[in-house]
Structures are given as C-alpha cells and as structure tokens.
Design an enzyme around this catalytic site. Sequence first.
Site, PDB file in Angstrom:
ATOM      1  N   LYS A 199      27.479  20.646 -32.231  1.00 37.82           N
ATOM      2  CA  LYS A 199      28.182  20.838 -33.505  1.00 37.82           C
ATOM      3  C   LYS A 199      28.539  22.303 -33.670  1.00 37.82           C
ATOM      4  CE  LYS A 199      27.313  21.732 -37.711  1.00 37.82           C
ATOM      5  NZ  LYS A 199      28.535  22.522 -37.945  1.00 37.82           N
ATOM      6  N   CYS A 248      23.619  38.969 -34.591  1.00 41.35           N
ATOM      7  CA  CYS A 248      22.236  38.788 -35.038  1.00 41.35           C
ATOM      8  C   CYS A 248      21.384  40.012 -34.722  1.00 41.35           C
ATOM      9  CB  CYS A 248      21.640  37.544 -34.399  1.00 41.35           C
ATOM     10  SG  CYS A 248      21.858  37.519 -32.628  1.00 41.35           S
ATOM     11  N   GLU A 256      17.161  30.261 -33.151  1.00 38.24           N
ATOM     12  CA  GLU A 256      17.570  31.668 -33.033  1.00 38.24           C
ATOM     13  C   GLU A 256      18.181  32.056 -34.364  1.00 38.24           C
ATOM     14  OE1 GLU A 256      16.768  33.365 -30.543  1.00 38.24           O
ATOM     15  OE2 GLU A 256      16.495  31.892 -28.951  1.00 38.24           O
ATOM     16  N   GLU A 302      19.543  40.978 -44.254  1.00 39.08           N
ATOM     17  CA  GLU A 302      20.634  40.916 -43.280  1.00 39.08           C
ATOM     18  C   GLU A 302      21.963  40.810 -44.021  1.00 39.08           C
ATOM     19  OE1 GLU A 302      21.117  37.309 -40.837  1.00 39.08           O
ATOM     20  OE2 GLU A 302      21.343  38.630 -39.115  1.00 39.08           O
TER      21      GLU A 302
HETATM   22  P1  NAD Z   1      24.663  29.103 -40.699  1.00 36.57           P
HETATM   23  O1  NAD Z   1      23.208  28.876 -40.723  1.00 36.57           O
HETATM   24  O2  NAD Z   1      25.415  29.043 -41.951  1.00 36.57           O
HETATM   25  O3  NAD Z   1      25.371  28.087 -39.718  1.00 36.57           O
HETATM   26  C1  NAD Z   1      24.972  27.931 -38.378  1.00 36.57           C
HETATM   27  C2  NAD Z   1      25.225  26.511 -37.984  1.00 36.57           C
HETATM   28  O4  NAD Z   1      24.289  25.686 -38.660  1.00 36.57           O
HETATM   29  C3  NAD Z   1      26.593  25.980 -38.376  1.00 36.57           C
HETATM   30  O5  NAD Z   1      27.067  25.123 -37.359  1.00 36.57           O
HETATM   31  C4  NAD Z   1      26.304  25.222 -39.654  1.00 36.57           C
HETATM   32  O6  NAD Z   1      27.236  24.211 -39.916  1.00 36.57           O
HETATM   33  C5  NAD Z   1      24.941  24.654 -39.350  1.00 36.57           C
HETATM   34  N1  NAD Z   1      24.122  24.310 -40.510  1.00 36.57           N
HETATM   35  C6  NAD Z   1      24.100  24.871 -41.738  1.00 36.57           C
HETATM   36  N2  NAD Z   1      23.209  24.247 -42.526  1.00 36.57           N
HETATM   37  C7  NAD Z   1      22.653  23.266 -41.788  1.00 36.57           C
HETATM   38  C8  NAD Z   1      21.645  22.271 -42.042  1.00 36.57           C
HETATM   39  N3  NAD Z   1      21.053  22.146 -43.215  1.00 36.57           N
HETATM   40  N4  NAD Z   1      21.295  21.447 -41.027  1.00 36.57           N
HETATM   41  C9  NAD Z   1      21.876  21.550 -39.821  1.00 36.57           C
HETATM   42  N5  NAD Z   1      22.842  22.448 -39.534  1.00 36.57           N
HETATM   43  C10 NAD Z   1      23.213  23.307 -40.495  1.00 36.57           C
HETATM   44  O7  NAD Z   1      24.836  30.490 -39.965  1.00 36.57           O
HETATM   45  P2  NAD Z   1      26.178  31.273 -39.721  1.00 36.57           P
HETATM   46  O8  NAD Z   1      26.502  31.941 -41.010  1.00 36.57           O
HETATM   47  O9  NAD Z   1      27.188  30.392 -39.064  1.00 36.57           O
HETATM   48  O10 NAD Z   1      25.737  32.328 -38.624  1.00 36.57           O
HETATM   49  C11 NAD Z   1      25.262  33.565 -38.916  1.00 36.57           C
HETATM   50  C12 NAD Z   1      23.764  33.623 -38.725  1.00 36.57           C
HETATM   51  O11 NAD Z   1      23.424  33.303 -37.388  1.00 36.57           O
HETATM   52  C13 NAD Z   1      23.208  34.989 -38.986  1.00 36.57           C
HETATM   53  O12 NAD Z   1      22.066  34.947 -39.794  1.00 36.57           O
HETATM   54  C14 NAD Z   1      22.851  35.498 -37.594  1.00 36.57           C
HETATM   55  O13 NAD Z   1      21.889  36.483 -37.579  1.00 36.57           O
HETATM   56  C15 NAD Z   1      22.485  34.257 -36.894  1.00 36.57           C
HETATM   57  N6  NAD Z   1      22.623  34.408 -35.441  1.00 36.57           N
HETATM   58  C16 NAD Z   1      21.482  34.498 -34.668  1.00 36.57           C
HETATM   59  C17 NAD Z   1      21.573  34.695 -33.301  1.00 36.57           C
HETATM   60  C18 NAD Z   1      20.344  34.804 -32.429  1.00 36.57           C
HETATM   61  O14 NAD Z   1      20.464  34.650 -31.228  1.00 36.57           O
HETATM   62  N7  NAD Z   1      19.177  35.046 -32.984  1.00 36.57           N
HETATM   63  C19 NAD Z   1      22.825  34.780 -32.707  1.00 36.57           C
HETATM   64  C20 NAD Z   1      23.959  34.696 -33.524  1.00 36.57           C
HETATM   65  C21 NAD Z   1      23.837  34.486 -34.887  1.00 36.57           C
END
Ligand code: NAD
Length: 484
Positions: A180, A289, A255, A386
């Site tokens: 997804k 991240c 992650e 963040e």
């Molecule tokens: P997000 O959590 O809003 O979304 C990430 C994914 O999760 C999307 O596909 C979203 O649709 C899905 N999602 C959201 N709520 C969900 C739920 N309740 N159940 C299942 N899936 C759900 O994050 P974002 O805003 O897209 O990404 C940014 C974040 O990702 C930042 O906090 C960043 O630090 C983190 N990030 C971490 C890493 C790492 O390797 N640690 C790498 C890149 C980004």
Amino acid sequence: MNQFTAGKHHDLLIDGQRVPAASGRYFETRDPSTEEVIALVAEADAADVDAAVRSARAAFEGTWGQMRPADRGLALLRLAEFVRRDQEELVELESLDSGKPVSAVRRQDLPAVIDTLIYYAGWADKISGQVIPARTDALTYTVREPMGVVGAIIPWNFPLMIGMWKIAPALACGCTVVLKPAELTPLTALKIGELALEAGIPAGVLNVVPGFGKTAGQAIVDHPDIDKVTFTGSPGVWRQILQGAAGNLKRVTLELGGKSANVIFPDADLDSAVKAAGSGIFFNTGQVCSAGSRILAHRSIYDEVVERLVARAQGVRLGDPRDSGTSMGPLISGTQMERVLNYIEIGRNEGARIAVGGARHGDRGYYVAPTVFAGVEHEMRISQEEIFGPVAAVIPFEDEDDAVRLANGTSYSLAAGVWSADITLGHRMTRRLKAGTVWVNTYGPTDVRLPWGGMRDSGYGREHGDIAIENFTEPKVVWINTGR
Ligand code: NAD
C-alpha cells in the site's frame, strides 16, 4: 506528460490485473509544485485488500512458493533490468507525484532501487539454516522458511526506494506482497508492479493497493491472513499498527520518525561539517526520517556555524522539480506545508530567532523557504518534535557530556552525526549516542547492506542487510531421530 500518467485513471493491481476498486471510487493525486491534479487513482478499501490477500496467498502456495530460489533471484535481476530500462520514466513520475527534484531522484533514489534489487536477488538462493549438533541420538538442524503474505505500508517521502526496501527482501525470501503506497504518492508503486509482471514475477506475488491509511492501511494491519506487516511512516500510527497486528499475532517491523542530532565539536572541519549539516536538513525538503534537524554546535563556534548555515540556506535552489538545476522542491502537500509553517510560528513564539527563511515561498506549490532557527533551547517544541520540513534548530552545547545529554534528550533514537578531528572523541561518541546509526565526519548516507532503523519512537526492528532476511523468514527446527 509522462506516458504513465497520460491515461489519468489508474486502477489497482491485483492478481496481475489492473482493476477498479470494488467501491468504484477514485482519489486525486497532485503535483505538489503546481497543486494541479495529475491523475485519478482507484481507492482500495477492505474488500480490495481482501482480494489482494487471497491472490497473494494463492501465489505464495503456488507459483512463487514452488519456484527454485535461484529463479526467484533471476526474476529480481530481470526486474532490476526493467527498472534501469525505464528509469527516466520512473524519475519523472516520482518527481511529478512527490515534488522531489528530478536531479535528486536520478542521483539517489533510482540507483538505490536498482542496488537493492540486485543485492537481494543475490540473497534468494543463499538463505540457509544451520546444522546444530544438539544430541548424539539425532540429526538436528534449522531451515529458514518464508513467512507468507506480507503487508507493506509505505510513506510518501521516498516511495520508490522505501517500497523496494520491503519488496526486494520479501520476494527474495519467497514471500508474496500486498503493497500500500501512501495516498499522496501512489503512481510509481503501480508502475513497479507492472514491471514486476513484465519481468516474469507471477501474478499475485506483488499486488498494489493504493488507498488511505485508515481504510486500506488499517485493512492490511487487521487482515487475519497476512503474516507480517512492514510499516514505514509517522510515529503517531504505531499503536494502531501493533493493536491491529495483535489480532493474529502478525510479525511487525516499524520504521518511524526522528529528531536526529548532528553534533559539531570545535576542532571539526567546519567547511565539511556545515555543508553536510545543510544537506542533512534541506535534502528532500527536510522530509527525511533521519534528517539532522537538530544541529548541536559547541558554544565557541556557535555563531560561526549559524552564519555559515544561513549562507548554505541562501544557496539552496528552490524551484521547479523538473529543472535539473533545482536542489530543493516543495513539500508534499498543503497539509504538510501548513504543519511546517505552524512549527515555524511555534518556534517564534517560544523565543527562538529566525536566522533565515521562516515563510512560504511563492504562492503556487507547497514551497517553504529553507529555515534556520538560532537561539534554540533544548526544551522547546521545535527542538523536541519532528517537523518533517526544511527547518533546522541550532542549539549550543558546553562540552562532551552536555552534547550527549542534548543529543539523547528526545523520545527518538534513529540517527546521529558527530564532527571532530579527534578520533578518540569520535569513537567515544559512537558509544554514547543512542541511535540506530551514528555517522562520524559525514551525515546521512545509507546502504542497503547495513541495518537501518531505530529504537523508542523511531521504530521497532531493523531493515536492510541480512536482518531483512530474518524479517521475512521463520526458523524451523528439524529433529531426526537417528537412534544410538
Ligand atoms: P503516515 O504515517 O501518515 O503514512 C505512512 C503510511 O501509513 C501511508 O501509506 C499511510 O496511508 C499509512 N497509514 C496511515 N495511518 C494508518 C493506519 N492507521 N493503519 C495502517 N496504515 C496507515 O506517514 P507519512 O506522513 O506518509 O510519512 C512521514 C513519516 O514517515 C515521518 O514521521 C518519517 O519520519 C517517517 N519515515 C521513517 C523512515 C524510517 O526509515 N525510519 C523513513 C521514511 C519516513
């Protein structure tokens, strides 16, 4: 217009077929640099996730599960070749959907995707167990078996690269995947799904179900026939993921976010340190991240670090992501832009000083000027939370102990950087900093051969390297009674 987006309507990819969502609904995806709609994408929900899981289960038990491991590796190598063949289309598409500069996608994301595929293709026929001589009356050994159906949920900041960090090792292990992509960047995942079919990866092995987190994402997390969830995203979501996964005790890898410290000691090579500190926070518009969002500078060089960082911010070329001279694009969405501008306001109200930037750039596209806050105190929200935008907080420290206290003083533990000419200090800091990765005299490189991830609010488990092979396999003990 890119070939792939020219059609405008994009359906789900389930069981090797492009199909509309069961609900018939589509959602818009926009170009963040113009705010214009670039395509309509079928919106998966629980019914579509269920169809994808059934297809993935059948492929796991059938074609893919029966395939010789070396042939799985060859299929991944063929996929790498097709990604290379279509790389310009993928670069354009990723840039269009995410606002990332084409130059950055070409230089960083695409090579990382190909490298990841080739690396895990090599693993496919090298996943072995161990003969463990536990007894004299038995032959005892382990084998590693694929976990089964994997639900992969990815964010929008590196859609292609983070997607491949999950797809490649899962497939190498013999698992099948329901992927997804984030609702803001669904396009390249669908293209990768098509390339996988073209590469001879059987229908159902990689299903792609764009949709929203609360519906499609949650349906993956809750699905009783998914064995493993691998999630990269924001720290706010992990509790829902773990609660959903608890339903059938899915394996989970998370992650999450970071508020990483980049610590500059007075004996550091300041040219290199500040250059890396600048790219550490401005690369990908700060939507990383492991962004070095807290720059800890020793008090004796604090003013100089701020001054040089301001010059770096002024040198950033903010503009059209398709222009090869652009070094920084827009933020991903209007919501993200509002969030970043709100944090800038919070910093101002907390009493930090804006040394440069601090406002939206232009009135079309989600651009925010590279921003440096000076006079930041450790307890301020802009130093603890963040922001996920091009906003650096520069914080002074007194000595090594103070630097360690500040660097370790958030709820995150993803990454940290140290700059010093003193190699013993550098080594000591690698021990004292709580982080999944500590860089010394560099900031930000990652490699798929090295474990990646963090602790506490930064995540659970690691990806990459041989750890990812463990993430997608289960050990099985075989005990054969040989008698005396
Ligand atoms: P997000 O959590 O809003 O979304 C990430 C994914 O999760 C999307 O596909 C979203 O649709 C899905 N999602 C959201 N709520 C969900 C739920 N309740 N159940 C299942 N899936 C759900 O994050 P974002 O805003 O897209 O990404 C940014 C974040 O990702 C930042 O906090 C960043 O630090 C983190 N990030 C971490 C890493 C790492 O390797 N640690 C790498 C890149 C980004």
